[in-house]
Design an enzyme around this catalytic site. Structure first.
Site, PDB file in Angstrom:
ATOM      1  N   ASP A  37       0.845  -1.187   0.000  1.00  0.00           N
ATOM      2  CA  ASP A  37       0.000   0.000   0.000  1.00  0.00           C
ATOM      3  C   ASP A  37       0.885   1.242   0.000  1.00  0.00           C
ATOM      4  O   ASP A  37       2.021   1.210   0.485  1.00  0.00           O
ATOM      5  CB  ASP A  37      -0.913   0.020   1.234  1.00  0.00           C
ATOM      6  CG  ASP A  37      -2.176   0.844   1.030  1.00  0.00           C
ATOM      7  OD1 ASP A  37      -3.244   0.242   0.846  1.00  0.00           O
ATOM      8  OD2 ASP A  37      -2.081   2.084   1.036  1.00  0.00           O
ATOM      9  N   VAL A  61       3.643   4.096 -10.113  1.00  0.00           N
ATOM     10  CA  VAL A  61       5.020   4.214 -10.604  1.00  0.00           C
ATOM     11  C   VAL A  61       5.533   2.812 -10.917  1.00  0.00           C
ATOM     12  O   VAL A  61       5.670   1.974 -10.021  1.00  0.00           O
ATOM     13  CB  VAL A  61       5.931   4.890  -9.555  1.00  0.00           C
ATOM     14  CG1 VAL A  61       7.372   4.965 -10.064  1.00  0.00           C
ATOM     15  CG2 VAL A  61       5.410   6.280  -9.216  1.00  0.00           C
ATOM     16  N   ASN A  85      -5.135  -4.681  -6.677  1.00  0.00           N
ATOM     17  CA  ASN A  85      -6.390  -4.216  -6.101  1.00  0.00           C
ATOM     18  C   ASN A  85      -6.459  -2.710  -5.895  1.00  0.00           C
ATOM     19  O   ASN A  85      -7.545  -2.140  -5.856  1.00  0.00           O
ATOM     20  CB  ASN A  85      -6.612  -4.929  -4.756  1.00  0.00           C
ATOM     21  CG  ASN A  85      -7.740  -4.344  -3.959  1.00  0.00           C
ATOM     22  OD1 ASN A  85      -8.916  -4.511  -4.286  1.00  0.00           O
ATOM     23  ND2 ASN A  85      -7.405  -3.622  -2.895  1.00  0.00           N
ATOM     24  N   SER A 136     -14.369  -2.996 -11.318  1.00  0.00           N
ATOM     25  CA  SER A 136     -15.584  -2.480 -10.693  1.00  0.00           C
ATOM     26  C   SER A 136     -16.751  -2.844 -11.597  1.00  0.00           C
ATOM     27  O   SER A 136     -16.566  -3.089 -12.801  1.00  0.00           O
ATOM     28  CB  SER A 136     -15.484  -0.954 -10.556  1.00  0.00           C
ATOM     29  OG  SER A 136     -16.742  -0.377 -10.250  1.00  0.00           O
ATOM     30  N   TYR A 149     -13.317   7.447 -13.794  1.00  0.00           N
ATOM     31  CA  TYR A 149     -13.468   6.170 -13.117  1.00  0.00           C
ATOM     32  C   TYR A 149     -14.073   5.128 -14.059  1.00  0.00           C
ATOM     33  O   TYR A 149     -13.555   4.016 -14.202  1.00  0.00           O
ATOM     34  CB  TYR A 149     -14.340   6.336 -11.879  1.00  0.00           C
ATOM     35  CG  TYR A 149     -14.386   5.120 -10.991  1.00  0.00           C
ATOM     36  CD1 TYR A 149     -13.319   4.791 -10.168  1.00  0.00           C
ATOM     37  CD2 TYR A 149     -15.512   4.292 -10.973  1.00  0.00           C
ATOM     38  CE1 TYR A 149     -13.366   3.677  -9.335  1.00  0.00           C
ATOM     39  CE2 TYR A 149     -15.560   3.168 -10.145  1.00  0.00           C
ATOM     40  CZ  TYR A 149     -14.486   2.876  -9.332  1.00  0.00           C
ATOM     41  OH  TYR A 149     -14.543   1.760  -8.524  1.00  0.00           O
ATOM     42  N   LYS A 153     -11.967   1.882 -15.442  1.00  0.00           N
ATOM     43  CA  LYS A 153     -12.417   0.559 -15.025  1.00  0.00           C
ATOM     44  C   LYS A 153     -12.811  -0.297 -16.222  1.00  0.00           C
ATOM     45  O   LYS A 153     -12.640  -1.519 -16.203  1.00  0.00           O
ATOM     46  CB  LYS A 153     -13.558   0.681 -14.017  1.00  0.00           C
ATOM     47  CG  LYS A 153     -13.130   1.253 -12.674  1.00  0.00           C
ATOM     48  CD  LYS A 153     -12.018   0.436 -12.018  1.00  0.00           C
ATOM     49  CE  LYS A 153     -11.690   0.929 -10.617  1.00  0.00           C
ATOM     50  NZ  LYS A 153     -10.647   0.099  -9.957  1.00  0.00           N
ATOM     51  N   VAL A 182     -18.825  -0.920  -2.145  1.00  0.00           N
ATOM     52  CA  VAL A 182     -18.263  -1.657  -1.019  1.00  0.00           C
ATOM     53  C   VAL A 182     -17.790  -0.627   0.002  1.00  0.00           C
ATOM     54  O   VAL A 182     -17.164   0.371  -0.354  1.00  0.00           O
ATOM     55  CB  VAL A 182     -17.086  -2.546  -1.462  1.00  0.00           C
ATOM     56  CG1 VAL A 182     -16.489  -3.282  -0.262  1.00  0.00           C
ATOM     57  CG2 VAL A 182     -17.527  -3.533  -2.539  1.00  0.00           C
TER      58      VAL A 182
END
Length: 263
Positions: A37, A61, A85, A136, A149, A153, A182
């Protein structure tokens, strides 16, 4: 594929779906779960709770992804499952700046490309591997109020399809996760958005759906089963579907100004 004794990497693992994945994969007996992360402290907290390992990585990156993959394979072992993810949400349409378009493109699409670029040859050489890419329902149905978005996606789903059809004969298994809303940092403040019309899931059942999909080696992960019906309606009559989406756009289109959208 069974997760027991496998080495698994999960990006975006400090919270939300990624955190739930990491915990659930560890419960399945994974040999080691690598929590990745941008928030390294958050990733370390999750990793420490499951006996995993943490990396602080900006998935936007390429070199940082490469360095992480090389470190994992050198120090821990060959990666069996890579869960790409991490993702971000950018609201708006054509007025969104080029810099913001590029940032969401790099994180939501190119991070998947870069992971595959540097893992598929390794996995192929050793007889196979598994890629689980988080997209998604917006990648199948689009997203009102959020052009960057919805576009990125869609591209993430297309990439997963391409990987599956191109490298399936090389032993590379591919699944793509396409949930609606979610509960996570991304959806905070959007509990009444169009994506939540069918309910907002907690991350844990989403992670459970991923485990079942990986076990069965199927392509689509649909924690919200309604998405499959929406896909069928879309392909059955595209113009009617566009009309329905226009109605939703009138109600939810300006997600940055809910009062305006609902007026």
């Amino acid at each position: 594929m069974e997760l027991k004794d496998k080495i698994v990497v999960v990006t975006g693992a400090a919270s939300g779906i990624g955190k739930a994945m990491a915990i659930r994969f560890a419960a399945e007996g994974a040999k080691k779960v690598v929590c990745v992360d941008l928030n390294k402290d958050g990733a370390k907290e999750v990793a420490d709770s499951i006996g995993g390992v943490a990396f602080g990585v900006n998935v936007g990156v390429e070199q940082e992804i490469v360095d992480m993959i090389e470190a994992v394979e050198a120090d821990i072992g060959p990666i069996d499952l890579f869960c790409s993810n991490a993702g971000i949400l950018t609201a708006g349409g054509m007025e969104v700046s080029n810099d913001d378009w590029q940032r969401i493109w790099d994180i939501n699409v190119m991070s998947h490309v870069w992971a595959a670029r540097h893992l598929v040859p390794r996995m192929t050489e050793r007889g196979g591997g598994y890629l689980l890419n988080t997209a998604s329902a917006a990648g199948l149905l689009n997203q009102v109020g959020c052009a960057p978005y919805g576009v990125t996606k869609h591209a993430a789903v297309a990439l997963a399809e391409w990987l599956a059809m191109t490298h399936g004969d090389d032993g590379i298994k591919v699944s793509v996760l396409c949930p609606q809303a979610v509960r996570s940092e991304m959806t905070r403040g959007h509990e009444e958005s169009v994506a939540a019309l069918d309910g907002m899931l907690e991350p844990e059942p989403v992670a459970e759906a991923c485990v079942e999909t990986i076990r069965n080696e199927t392509f689509l992960v649909l924690p919200h089963p309604q998405v499959l019906d929406y896909m069928r309606k879309k392909t059955d009559n595209y113009d009617r579907w566009i009309g329905g989406m226009r109605k939703l756009n009138r109600q939810f289109g300006d997600i940055r100004n809910p009062k305006k959208a609902s007026s």
